[in-house]
Design an enzyme around this catalytic site. Structure first.
Site, PDB file in Angstrom:
ATOM      1  N   LEU A 183       5.739 -31.805  39.402  1.00  0.00           N
ATOM      2  CA  LEU A 183       6.557 -31.960  38.207  1.00  0.00           C
ATOM      3  C   LEU A 183       6.263 -33.363  37.694  1.00  0.00           C
ATOM      4  O   LEU A 183       6.461 -34.337  38.419  1.00  0.00           O
ATOM      5  CB  LEU A 183       8.037 -31.800  38.580  1.00  0.00           C
ATOM      6  CG  LEU A 183       9.060 -31.460  37.497  1.00  0.00           C
ATOM      7  CD1 LEU A 183       8.692 -30.189  36.756  1.00  0.00           C
ATOM      8  CD2 LEU A 183      10.446 -31.323  38.115  1.00  0.00           C
ATOM      9  N   ASP A 184       5.771 -33.472  36.467  1.00  0.00           N
ATOM     10  CA  ASP A 184       5.272 -34.777  36.025  1.00  0.00           C
ATOM     11  C   ASP A 184       6.394 -35.800  35.854  1.00  0.00           C
ATOM     12  O   ASP A 184       7.581 -35.464  35.850  1.00  0.00           O
ATOM     13  CB  ASP A 184       4.404 -34.659  34.770  1.00  0.00           C
ATOM     14  CG  ASP A 184       5.181 -34.249  33.533  1.00  0.00           C
ATOM     15  OD1 ASP A 184       6.193 -34.907  33.227  1.00  0.00           O
ATOM     16  OD2 ASP A 184       4.773 -33.283  32.858  1.00  0.00           O
ATOM     17  N   ILE A 185       6.016 -37.048  35.702  1.00  0.00           N
ATOM     18  CA  ILE A 185       6.969 -38.160  35.698  1.00  0.00           C
ATOM     19  C   ILE A 185       7.965 -38.068  34.552  1.00  0.00           C
ATOM     20  O   ILE A 185       9.100 -38.542  34.653  1.00  0.00           O
ATOM     21  CB  ILE A 185       6.203 -39.500  35.659  1.00  0.00           C
ATOM     22  CG1 ILE A 185       7.140 -40.669  35.969  1.00  0.00           C
ATOM     23  CG2 ILE A 185       5.485 -39.681  34.319  1.00  0.00           C
ATOM     24  CD1 ILE A 185       6.428 -41.980  36.195  1.00  0.00           C
ATOM     25  N   ASP A 186       7.581 -37.423  33.451  1.00  0.00           N
ATOM     26  CA  ASP A 186       8.452 -37.311  32.280  1.00  0.00           C
ATOM     27  C   ASP A 186       9.348 -36.078  32.333  1.00  0.00           C
ATOM     28  O   ASP A 186      10.074 -35.809  31.361  1.00  0.00           O
ATOM     29  CB  ASP A 186       7.602 -37.264  31.007  1.00  0.00           C
ATOM     30  CG  ASP A 186       6.746 -38.512  30.837  1.00  0.00           C
ATOM     31  OD1 ASP A 186       7.269 -39.595  31.110  1.00  0.00           O
ATOM     32  OD2 ASP A 186       5.567 -38.385  30.465  1.00  0.00           O
ATOM     33  N   SER A 187       9.288 -35.332  33.419  1.00  0.00           N
ATOM     34  CA  SER A 187      10.074 -34.093  33.546  1.00  0.00           C
ATOM     35  C   SER A 187      11.092 -34.215  34.666  1.00  0.00           C
ATOM     36  O   SER A 187      10.952 -35.040  35.567  1.00  0.00           O
ATOM     37  CB  SER A 187       9.141 -32.910  33.819  1.00  0.00           C
ATOM     38  OG  SER A 187       8.175 -32.785  32.802  1.00  0.00           O
TER      39      SER A 187
END
Length: 243
Positions: A119-123
């Site tokens: 899960l990417d850093i912005d999510s």
């Protein structure tokens, strides 16, 4: 019929990961047609019976899987560019008070935790970390069919036929995407259900149809939902839960 590496057969049958299989073989915990195998790289025919000794089964049972409600700003795996990895959120104080799994938290539960679906850093949202290679393979293996559900807040003007394209018809990195399920949840939020997980896939899909993602939250992986797990807290996967 050709013989195949026993570790490969064990992984394909869902007994464990290949790395775990090698460790079990080294310890003499694997039997092929009732005969103990202890040589790394040993092979067997695909129709032969492979079983695990009780010691291996006990080790698998003791392995934990942890669910985190990851906040924005944390990376899923290794620390990078000064950002903190999600595993740093796991300690006795941040455990969800409503966790119904009776086991006590031990520092050893942090050893060898692997991210099963980044899960990417912005999510934000549901992130799975596991010590169990079978679960990791089930969730992120090449043949995995486990779907993942996201709530996605967007801005911009959706192109003509954009919603249909989000469901099926887009390509990334020169390869057609698998069919998805995408529908409007409300005026500025879409609900995505995917069976694949290319890097920043949802954000890139939205860009192709004129939308910009301003918020992304994963709420379900297979049959396991984020539920009421508070942001920044974690709990154990229960014995009665299956993805």
């Amino acid at each position: 019929m050709e013989k195949v590496r026993i570790s490969k057969l064990m992984s394909e049958r869902g007994l464990c990961s290949r790395r775990e299989a090698d460790a079990y073989i080294e310890r003499g915990w694997v039997r092929v047609d009732g005969v103990v195998v202890s040589e790394l790289g040993a092979r067997a025919f695909p129709d032969q019976a492979i079983t695990l000794e009780r010691a291996a089964q006990a080790r698998q049972t003791s392995r934990v899987t942890i669910l985190i409600n990851k906040p924005v700003g944390y990376v899923s795996g290794q620390a990078e560019k000064g950002y903190t990895p999600a595993v740093a959120l796991i300690d006795a104080r941040s455990r969800y008070a409503g966790d119904r799994e009776p086991r006590r938290f031990e520092r050893g539960h942090l050893d060898g935790l692997a991210v099963a679906g980044r899960l990417d850093i912005d999510s934000q949202g549901l992130l799975v970390l596991t010590q169990d290679g079978r679960i990791a393979k089930h969730l992120i293996g090449e043949d995995s069919s486990v779907d993942k559900e996201y709530l996605v807040r967007v801005q911009g003007g959706l192109s003509e036929n954009g919603l249909a394209l989000l469901n099926h018809g887009l390509s990334l990195d020169g390869k057609a995407l698998k069919p998805a399920q995408v529908r409007w949840q409300n005026n500025d939020q879409l609900r995505f259900v995917l069976r694949e997980g290319k890097k920043r896939q949802i954000r890139r899909m939205c860009e192709l149809v004129g939308l910009k993602v301003v918020g992304l939250k994963r709420v379900r992986i297979g049959r396991v939902s984020l539920g009421d797990l508070p942001l920044g807290q974690w709990r154990y996967l229960r014995e009665d839960e299956r993805f």
